[in-house]
Design a protein around this motif. Structure first.
Motif, PDB file in Angstrom:
ATOM      1  N   ASP A 199       0.825  -1.212   0.000  1.00  0.00           N
ATOM      2  CA  ASP A 199       0.000   0.000   0.000  1.00  0.00           C
ATOM      3  C   ASP A 199       0.859   1.261   0.000  1.00  0.00           C
ATOM      4  OD1 ASP A 199      -2.276  -1.571   0.032  1.00  0.00           O
ATOM      5  OD2 ASP A 199      -2.592  -1.402   2.199  1.00  0.00           O
ATOM      6  N   PHE A 200       1.967   1.210   0.717  1.00  0.00           N
ATOM      7  CA  PHE A 200       2.898   2.334   0.776  1.00  0.00           C
ATOM      8  C   PHE A 200       3.450   2.629  -0.619  1.00  0.00           C
ATOM      9  CE2 PHE A 200       6.814   3.890   3.458  1.00  0.00           C
ATOM     10  CZ  PHE A 200       6.548   5.201   3.080  1.00  0.00           C
ATOM     11  N   VAL A 201       3.929   1.597  -1.286  1.00  0.00           N
ATOM     12  CA  VAL A 201       4.499   1.757  -2.632  1.00  0.00           C
ATOM     13  C   VAL A 201       3.425   2.219  -3.612  1.00  0.00           C
ATOM     14  CG1 VAL A 201       5.572   0.534  -4.568  1.00  0.00           C
ATOM     15  CG2 VAL A 201       6.340   0.080  -2.217  1.00  0.00           C
ATOM     16  N   ILE A 202       2.237   1.647  -3.515  1.00  0.00           N
ATOM     17  CA  ILE A 202       1.144   2.039  -4.402  1.00  0.00           C
ATOM     18  C   ILE A 202       0.811   3.516  -4.216  1.00  0.00           C
ATOM     19  CG2 ILE A 202      -1.324   1.727  -4.858  1.00  0.00           C
ATOM     20  CD1 ILE A 202      -0.876  -1.303  -4.226  1.00  0.00           C
ATOM     21  N   GLY A 203       0.782   3.981  -2.963  1.00  0.00           N
ATOM     22  CA  GLY A 203       0.503   5.383  -2.700  1.00  0.00           C
ATOM     23  C   GLY A 203       1.543   6.305  -3.311  1.00  0.00           C
ATOM     24  N   ILE A 204       2.809   5.930  -3.181  1.00  0.00           N
ATOM     25  CA  ILE A 204       3.894   6.706  -3.792  1.00  0.00           C
ATOM     26  C   ILE A 204       3.725   6.746  -5.300  1.00  0.00           C
ATOM     27  CG2 ILE A 204       6.382   6.679  -4.257  1.00  0.00           C
ATOM     28  CD1 ILE A 204       6.704   5.495  -1.379  1.00  0.00           C
TER      29      ILE A 204
ATOM     30  N   LYS B 212       8.305   2.072  11.477  1.00  0.00           N
ATOM     31  CA  LYS B 212       6.971   1.535  11.241  1.00  0.00           C
ATOM     32  C   LYS B 212       6.428   2.235  10.000  1.00  0.00           C
ATOM     33  CE  LYS B 212       6.251   0.842  16.200  1.00  0.00           C
ATOM     34  NZ  LYS B 212       5.455   1.255  17.384  1.00  0.00           N
ATOM     35  N   TYR B 213       6.698   1.634   8.876  1.00  0.00           N
ATOM     36  CA  TYR B 213       6.505   2.295   7.595  1.00  0.00           C
ATOM     37  C   TYR B 213       5.040   2.578   7.283  1.00  0.00           C
ATOM     38  CZ  TYR B 213       6.159  -2.720   6.611  1.00  0.00           C
ATOM     39  OH  TYR B 213       5.841  -4.057   6.664  1.00  0.00           O
ATOM     40  N   TRP B 214       4.128   1.983   8.005  1.00  0.00           N
ATOM     41  CA  TRP B 214       2.712   2.240   7.812  1.00  0.00           C
ATOM     42  C   TRP B 214       2.246   3.487   8.578  1.00  0.00           C
ATOM     43  CZ3 TRP B 214       4.941  -1.816  10.392  1.00  0.00           C
ATOM     44  CH2 TRP B 214       4.816  -1.831  11.780  1.00  0.00           C
ATOM     45  N   ASN B 215       3.120   4.047   9.399  1.00  0.00           N
ATOM     46  CA  ASN B 215       2.755   5.187  10.223  1.00  0.00           C
ATOM     47  C   ASN B 215       2.443   6.420   9.374  1.00  0.00           C
ATOM     48  OD1 ASN B 215       3.967   7.809  11.645  1.00  0.00           O
ATOM     49  ND2 ASN B 215       3.025   6.525  13.206  1.00  0.00           N
ATOM     50  N   ALA B 216       1.392   7.137   9.733  1.00  0.00           N
ATOM     51  CA  ALA B 216       0.955   8.300   8.954  1.00  0.00           C
ATOM     52  C   ALA B 216       1.997   9.409   8.942  1.00  0.00           C
ATOM     53  CB  ALA B 216      -0.368   8.818   9.505  1.00  0.00           C
TER      54      ALA B 216
ATOM     55  N   ILE C  98       6.029  12.384   5.559  1.00  0.00           N
ATOM     56  CA  ILE C  98       7.385  12.810   5.217  1.00  0.00           C
ATOM     57  C   ILE C  98       7.771  12.301   3.835  1.00  0.00           C
ATOM     58  CG2 ILE C  98       9.832  12.449   5.780  1.00  0.00           C
ATOM     59  CD1 ILE C  98       8.981  12.469   8.751  1.00  0.00           C
ATOM     60  N   ILE C  99       7.448  11.047   3.552  1.00  0.00           N
ATOM     61  CA  ILE C  99       7.878  10.411   2.305  1.00  0.00           C
ATOM     62  C   ILE C  99       7.080  10.888   1.096  1.00  0.00           C
ATOM     63  CG2 ILE C  99       8.029   8.207   1.064  1.00  0.00           C
ATOM     64  CD1 ILE C  99      10.293   8.682   3.045  1.00  0.00           C
ATOM     65  N   PHE C 100       5.726  10.933   1.196  1.00  0.00           N
ATOM     66  CA  PHE C 100       4.998  11.292  -0.017  1.00  0.00           C
ATOM     67  C   PHE C 100       3.688  12.031   0.193  1.00  0.00           C
ATOM     68  CE2 PHE C 100       2.554   7.521   0.981  1.00  0.00           C
ATOM     69  CZ  PHE C 100       1.344   7.655   0.303  1.00  0.00           C
ATOM     70  N   ARG C 101       3.083  11.959   1.338  1.00  0.00           N
ATOM     71  CA  ARG C 101       1.749  12.546   1.485  1.00  0.00           C
ATOM     72  C   ARG C 101       1.775  14.054   1.737  1.00  0.00           C
ATOM     73  NH1 ARG C 101      -1.166   8.027   5.363  1.00  0.00           N
ATOM     74  NH2 ARG C 101      -1.809   6.580   3.709  1.00  0.00           N
ATOM     75  N   GLY C 102       2.803  14.538   2.424  1.00  0.00           N
ATOM     76  CA  GLY C 102       2.866  15.946   2.774  1.00  0.00           C
ATOM     77  C   GLY C 102       3.013  16.848   1.564  1.00  0.00           C
ATOM     78  N   SER C 103       2.730  18.140   1.769  1.00  0.00           N
ATOM     79  CA  SER C 103       2.780  19.102   0.662  1.00  0.00           C
ATOM     80  C   SER C 103       4.203  19.397   0.203  1.00  0.00           C
ATOM     81  CB  SER C 103       2.093  20.404   1.081  1.00  0.00           C
ATOM     82  OG  SER C 103       2.735  20.957   2.214  1.00  0.00           O
ATOM     83  N   ASP C 104       5.183  19.134   1.054  1.00  0.00           N
ATOM     84  CA  ASP C 104       6.590  19.321   0.689  1.00  0.00           C
ATOM     85  C   ASP C 104       7.361  18.060   1.046  1.00  0.00           C
ATOM     86  OD1 ASP C 104       8.853  20.611  -0.297  1.00  0.00           O
ATOM     87  OD2 ASP C 104       9.370  21.440   1.667  1.00  0.00           O
ATOM     88  N   SER C 105       6.836  16.941   0.597  1.00  0.00           N
ATOM     89  CA  SER C 105       7.394  15.641   0.953  1.00  0.00           C
ATOM     90  C   SER C 105       8.702  15.355   0.215  1.00  0.00           C
ATOM     91  CB  SER C 105       6.382  14.543   0.626  1.00  0.00           C
ATOM     92  OG  SER C 105       6.237  14.433  -0.789  1.00  0.00           O
ATOM     93  N   TYR C 106       9.346  14.287   0.620  1.00  0.00           N
ATOM     94  CA  TYR C 106      10.553  13.819  -0.063  1.00  0.00           C
ATOM     95  C   TYR C 106      10.244  13.582  -1.542  1.00  0.00           C
ATOM     96  CZ  TYR C 106      15.194  11.517   0.245  1.00  0.00           C
ATOM     97  OH  TYR C 106      16.528  11.176   0.145  1.00  0.00           O
ATOM     98  N   LEU C 107       9.118  12.924  -1.819  1.00  0.00           N
ATOM     99  CA  LEU C 107       8.744  12.652  -3.200  1.00  0.00           C
ATOM    100  C   LEU C 107       8.517  13.945  -3.974  1.00  0.00           C
ATOM    101  CD1 LEU C 107       8.044  10.566  -5.382  1.00  0.00           C
ATOM    102  CD2 LEU C 107       5.680  10.616  -4.542  1.00  0.00           C
TER     103      LEU C 107
END
Length: 322
Positions: free
Chosen positions: A37-42, A281-285, A290-299
């Protein structure tokens, strides 16, 4: 960059792998599906911005089937979200660098890699070997198996091997499916500046390069990434950005000073093989923000720099929690 998985003996660590925001008890989680799910979201976010953006998970190849076994039902949602799979140590390096991987381990990995390959995905193999004859064997056998590969003489991925890459060509490589070889150069410690890095890479003829977003804590710009697309022989390459999603790295821009004294509950144990890298805990919101959901995420930073794709590491982080 390989972060070797490890077993932590303290029961207290495993017993606290619950997440108040996301789960009442970690034992109730499907760790494989959480990572899918994490990868799919990214993938969904990245391809929504740049449809041809390549998403390549490294290791954790078990995720291609629902039960993690070669003959299991195919995880179509996961495979539809990715463009390839990276695999370390397929032929060399599984137990020790420059040492052949056992036939049993190699065949196990090949069985699952071929599930992905047979579903149209590109397989990128990184073997860790430095003896010239072993490097040749790695390239030849991976090519025979239908994979593109990189024989890395240094596990820290700091060097550009001399000479032309295997299957060198002057083609214009516009997407991952066209690549016939790649360079894995995520640790730029040998380069004093971004210009030195760019000059070294553009003097090569690799079809793809996997690199870091940063050099000396300064992000590469879209203009610089475009320069890196030039092969020395006049062809073009794709430029892929490395991003670890199964571990937190204390040298990244997102690391907060307060975490040195008291880490969030979703940061677990330090990887003893890689100082400054912590299981997460990679499922943590909060982590996914930080990785992809935020407006200034790593992605977002990777997309702003106009990379052609992302190479996701520590996909096999689920093994730690299982």
């Amino acid at each position: 960059m390989k972060k070797i998985l490890f077993l932590f003996l303290a029961f207290a660590v495993l017993s606290c792998n619950s997440d108040d925001e996301n789960s009442s008890n970690s034992e109730d989680r499907n760790f494989h599906q959480d990572m899918r799910d994490f990868v799919i979201g990214i993938s969904q976010k990245a391809k929504g911005v740049k449809p041809n953006f390549a998403v390549i998970p490294q290791n954790g190849i078990e995720l291609v089937t629902e039960n993690g076994e070669e003959g299991g039902a195919i995880s179509h949602a996961y495979l539809n979200a990715i463009d390839g799979n990276g695999q370390e140590d397929l032929l060399f390096g599984y137990d020790n660098d420059d040492q052949a991987t056992s036939t049993e381990d190699s065949n196990y990995l090949k069985g699952l890699l071929n599930v992905s390959k047979n579903n149209g995905k590109k397989i990128l193999v990184t073997d860790y070997c430095s003896t010239p004859s072993k490097m040749v064997t790695s390239y030849q056998q991976n090519f025979a198996g239908g994979y593109i590969s990189y024989a890395a003489p240094d596990r820290n991925l700091t060097v550009i091997p001399s000479g032309n890459p295997y299957n060198v060509n002057a083609d214009v490589i516009a997407n991952l499916s066209q690549a016939k070889n790649f360079l894995y150069l995520v640790n730029p410690v040998n380069f004093a500046s971004k210009s030195a890095f760019i000059n070294a890479v553009t003097a090569t003829n690799y079809d793809a390069i996997i690199m870091d977003l940063f050099l000396n804590d300064e992000a590469f710009t879209a203009s610089e990434i475009n320069q890196l697309r030039n092969k020395a022989n006049g062809g073009k390459r794709i430029v892929i950005c490395y991003m670890s999603i199964g571990e937190v790295e204390d040298y990244r821009y997102y690391w907060e000073n307060s975490w040195n004294a008291s880490k969030p509950s979703w940061i677990v144990a330090e990887n003893p093989d890689w100082t400054g890298n912590f299981k997460v805990k990679y499922w943590n919101a909060d982590w996914q923000d930080i990785i992809f959901r935020g407006s200034d995420s790593y992605l977002d930073k990777i997309l702003t720099a106009d990379f052609d794709g992302v190479y996701l590491d520590i996909i096999d982080g689920f093994e730690y929690f299982e």
